[in-house]
Scaffold this active site. Structure first.
Site, PDB file in Angstrom:
ATOM      1  N   ASN A   1      54.680  23.611  15.398  1.00  0.00           N
ATOM      2  CA  ASN A   1      54.505  24.156  16.741  1.00  0.00           C
ATOM      3  C   ASN A   1      54.807  23.026  17.719  1.00  0.00           C
ATOM      4  O   ASN A   1      54.008  22.106  17.863  1.00  0.00           O
ATOM      5  CB  ASN A   1      53.061  24.660  16.905  1.00  0.00           C
ATOM      6  CG  ASN A   1      52.759  25.068  18.337  1.00  0.00           C
ATOM      7  OD1 ASN A   1      53.663  25.183  19.170  1.00  0.00           O
ATOM      8  ND2 ASN A   1      51.480  25.282  18.633  1.00  0.00           N
ATOM      9  N   TRP A   2      55.949  23.125  18.349  1.00  0.00           N
ATOM     10  CA  TRP A   2      56.354  22.039  19.252  1.00  0.00           C
ATOM     11  C   TRP A   2      55.569  22.032  20.557  1.00  0.00           C
ATOM     12  O   TRP A   2      55.645  21.075  21.318  1.00  0.00           O
ATOM     13  CB  TRP A   2      57.849  22.165  19.576  1.00  0.00           C
ATOM     14  CG  TRP A   2      58.743  21.663  18.495  1.00  0.00           C
ATOM     15  CD1 TRP A   2      58.362  21.089  17.315  1.00  0.00           C
ATOM     16  CD2 TRP A   2      60.174  21.684  18.496  1.00  0.00           C
ATOM     17  NE1 TRP A   2      59.479  20.742  16.586  1.00  0.00           N
ATOM     18  CE2 TRP A   2      60.598  21.106  17.289  1.00  0.00           C
ATOM     19  CE3 TRP A   2      61.141  22.150  19.399  1.00  0.00           C
ATOM     20  CZ2 TRP A   2      61.950  20.970  16.962  1.00  0.00           C
ATOM     21  CZ3 TRP A   2      62.485  22.023  19.078  1.00  0.00           C
ATOM     22  CH2 TRP A   2      62.878  21.424  17.863  1.00  0.00           C
ATOM     23  N   LYS A   3      54.877  23.124  20.857  1.00  0.00           N
ATOM     24  CA  LYS A   3      54.182  23.237  22.149  1.00  0.00           C
ATOM     25  C   LYS A   3      55.192  22.970  23.281  1.00  0.00           C
ATOM     26  O   LYS A   3      56.363  23.316  23.141  1.00  0.00           O
ATOM     27  CB  LYS A   3      52.973  22.301  22.194  1.00  0.00           C
ATOM     28  CG  LYS A   3      52.081  22.487  20.959  1.00  0.00           C
ATOM     29  CD  LYS A   3      50.759  21.807  21.028  1.00  0.00           C
ATOM     30  CE  LYS A   3      49.975  22.123  19.760  1.00  0.00           C
ATOM     31  NZ  LYS A   3      48.622  21.579  19.769  1.00  0.00           N
TER      32      LYS A   3
ATOM     33  N   HIS B   1      47.305  31.241  20.228  1.00  0.00           N
ATOM     34  CA  HIS B   1      46.998  29.819  20.030  1.00  0.00           C
ATOM     35  C   HIS B   1      45.820  29.435  20.937  1.00  0.00           C
ATOM     36  O   HIS B   1      45.691  29.948  22.043  1.00  0.00           O
ATOM     37  CB  HIS B   1      48.230  28.960  20.343  1.00  0.00           C
ATOM     38  CG  HIS B   1      48.040  27.544  19.920  1.00  0.00           C
ATOM     39  ND1 HIS B   1      47.356  26.638  20.692  1.00  0.00           N
ATOM     40  CD2 HIS B   1      48.396  26.888  18.791  1.00  0.00           C
ATOM     41  CE1 HIS B   1      47.314  25.477  20.053  1.00  0.00           C
ATOM     42  NE2 HIS B   1      47.930  25.608  18.894  1.00  0.00           N
TER      43      HIS B   1
ATOM     44  N   GLU C   1      45.325  27.025  22.789  1.00  0.00           N
ATOM     45  CA  GLU C   1      45.717  26.551  24.122  1.00  0.00           C
ATOM     46  C   GLU C   1      46.024  27.728  25.045  1.00  0.00           C
ATOM     47  O   GLU C   1      45.771  27.680  26.244  1.00  0.00           O
ATOM     48  CB  GLU C   1      46.904  25.587  24.006  1.00  0.00           C
ATOM     49  CG  GLU C   1      46.448  24.251  23.430  1.00  0.00           C
ATOM     50  CD  GLU C   1      47.475  23.522  22.593  1.00  0.00           C
ATOM     51  OE1 GLU C   1      48.678  23.844  22.691  1.00  0.00           O
ATOM     52  OE2 GLU C   1      47.073  22.631  21.814  1.00  0.00           O
TER      53      GLU C   1
ATOM     54  N   GLU D   1      42.737  27.183  13.030  1.00  0.00           N
ATOM     55  CA  GLU D   1      42.899  25.935  13.771  1.00  0.00           C
ATOM     56  C   GLU D   1      41.608  25.608  14.525  1.00  0.00           C
ATOM     57  O   GLU D   1      41.401  26.095  15.652  1.00  0.00           O
ATOM     58  CB  GLU D   1      44.048  26.055  14.781  1.00  0.00           C
ATOM     59  CG  GLU D   1      45.399  26.275  14.143  1.00  0.00           C
ATOM     60  CD  GLU D   1      46.523  25.727  15.008  1.00  0.00           C
ATOM     61  OE1 GLU D   1      47.349  24.989  14.467  1.00  0.00           O
ATOM     62  OE2 GLU D   1      46.548  26.004  16.222  1.00  0.00           O
TER      63      GLU D   1
ATOM     64  N   GLY E   1      45.144  18.014  18.035  1.00  0.00           N
ATOM     65  CA  GLY E   1      45.616  16.919  18.880  1.00  0.00           C
ATOM     66  C   GLY E   1      44.622  15.778  19.025  1.00  0.00           C
ATOM     67  O   GLY E   1      44.791  14.904  19.865  1.00  0.00           O
TER      68      GLY E   1
ATOM     69  N   SER F   1      45.706  18.381  13.514  1.00  0.00           N
ATOM     70  CA  SER F   1      45.953  16.993  13.104  1.00  0.00           C
ATOM     71  C   SER F   1      46.459  16.854  11.665  1.00  0.00           C
ATOM     72  O   SER F   1      46.126  15.892  10.970  1.00  0.00           O
ATOM     73  CB  SER F   1      44.709  16.122  13.334  1.00  0.00           C
ATOM     74  OG  SER F   1      44.383  16.083  14.714  1.00  0.00           O
TER      75      SER F   1
ATOM     76  N   GLY G   1      51.300  20.523  14.948  1.00  0.00           N
ATOM     77  CA  GLY G   1      51.784  20.189  16.288  1.00  0.00           C
ATOM     78  C   GLY G   1      52.507  18.855  16.289  1.00  0.00           C
ATOM     79  O   GLY G   1      53.675  18.757  15.913  1.00  0.00           O
ATOM     80  N   GLY G   2      51.788  17.804  16.662  1.00  0.00           N
ATOM     81  CA  GLY G   2      52.378  16.477  16.856  1.00  0.00           C
ATOM     82  C   GLY G   2      53.338  16.020  15.766  1.00  0.00           C
ATOM     83  O   GLY G   2      54.447  15.559  16.058  1.00  0.00           O
TER      84      GLY G   2
END
Ligand code: 13P
Length: 249
Positions: free
Chosen positions: A4-6, A89, A91, A161, A167, A207, A228-229
């Site tokens: 997930n590149w966000k 998600h 966010e 999640e 993150g 993470s 993500g990251g």
């Protein structure tokens, strides 16, 4: 394995990534690998995804069309040939007021247009500390799956999640992650049956990185990762896919 590149990567950066990754990941006959990217680069990525990588969106409006300035419709997504869409998600729940009801509407709509929804659920730190995790997951999962038929439900991917692990560099231990994913599988069994519960794919996200992926993916209730990251770096994403593939063999 889903990345997930966000809200990251310009078009040039997205193209560099896809050229570096597309032909280096495991065969789709062994592993489903997906990059969920910002809408503006989806078509560029689909054109270059190769045989084994698949592309997904990060959000979708539940309406077919209309006066919803700034939103992306289901048909807009399918016209790019993406195959997945992240729904709910944390966010989006937190910053854009995406409720359990909206999550359910979007999930139903995604299935209707032939997209695979990756439905996110997870508790906050305060909820975990007050022993509320299972209640929160129950509410989120039961809402998300409302009015979804027996023949459709196994097409859904659920991503656990925990918000405190997103993150933050604080991964849930593999036992905590496995316990929560197992609990979600139990909820699915109660709502449908054992066959569906075994078939439905449940991911862990929060993470995940190249160091902890193997341990997490070796757990029986964790079918994959939503990352993500670490999905932003081509080499890391390739490693995540390879490690997941090995762990699940
Ligand atoms: P990180 O892997 O950066 O913690 O993000 C997890 C996530 O939110 C994926 O959807």
């Amino acid at each position: 394995m889903a990345g997930n590149w966000k809200m990251n990567k310009t078009r040039d950066e997205a193209l560099q990534f896809i050229y570096a990754v597309a032909d280096k990941i495991p065969s789709i006959t062994e592993l489903d690998s997906v990059i969920c990217a910002p809408s503006i680069v989806l078509r560029d990525l689909v054109k270059r995804q190769g045989d084994n990588l698949r592309i997904g969106a990060q959000n979708m409006n539940e309406n077919d069309s209309g006066a919803y300035t700034g939103e992306i419709s289901p048909a807009m997504l399918t016209s790019t040939n993406v195959e997945y869409v992240i729904i709910g998600h944390s966010e989006r729940r937190q910053y854009y007021n995406e409720t359990d009801i909206k999550v359910n509407e979007k999930t139903i709509k995604a299935l209707e247009v032939g997209l695979t929804p990756i439905v996110c659920v997870g508790e906050t730190l305060a909820q975990r500390e007050s022993n509320d995790t299972f209640n929160v997951l129950k509410t989120q999962v039961e809402y998300a799956l409302k009015n979804i038929s027996y023949s459709d439900v196994f097409k859904i991917v659920i991503a656990y999640e925990p918000i405190w692990a997103i993150g933050t560099g604080k991964t849930a231990t593999s036992d905590i992650a496995d316990e929560a994913c197992g609990y979600i599988r139990g909820l699915v069994e109660n709502l449908y049956d054992k066959d569906v519960a075994l078939k439905i794919r449940i991911l862990y996200g929060g993470s995940v990185n190249v160091k902890n992926v193997k341990e997490l993916m070796s757990k029986p209730n964790i079918d994959g990762g939503l990352v993500g990251g670490a999905s932003l770096k081509p080499d890391d994403f390739i490693t995540l896919c390879n490690e997941a593939n090995e762990a699940k063999k």
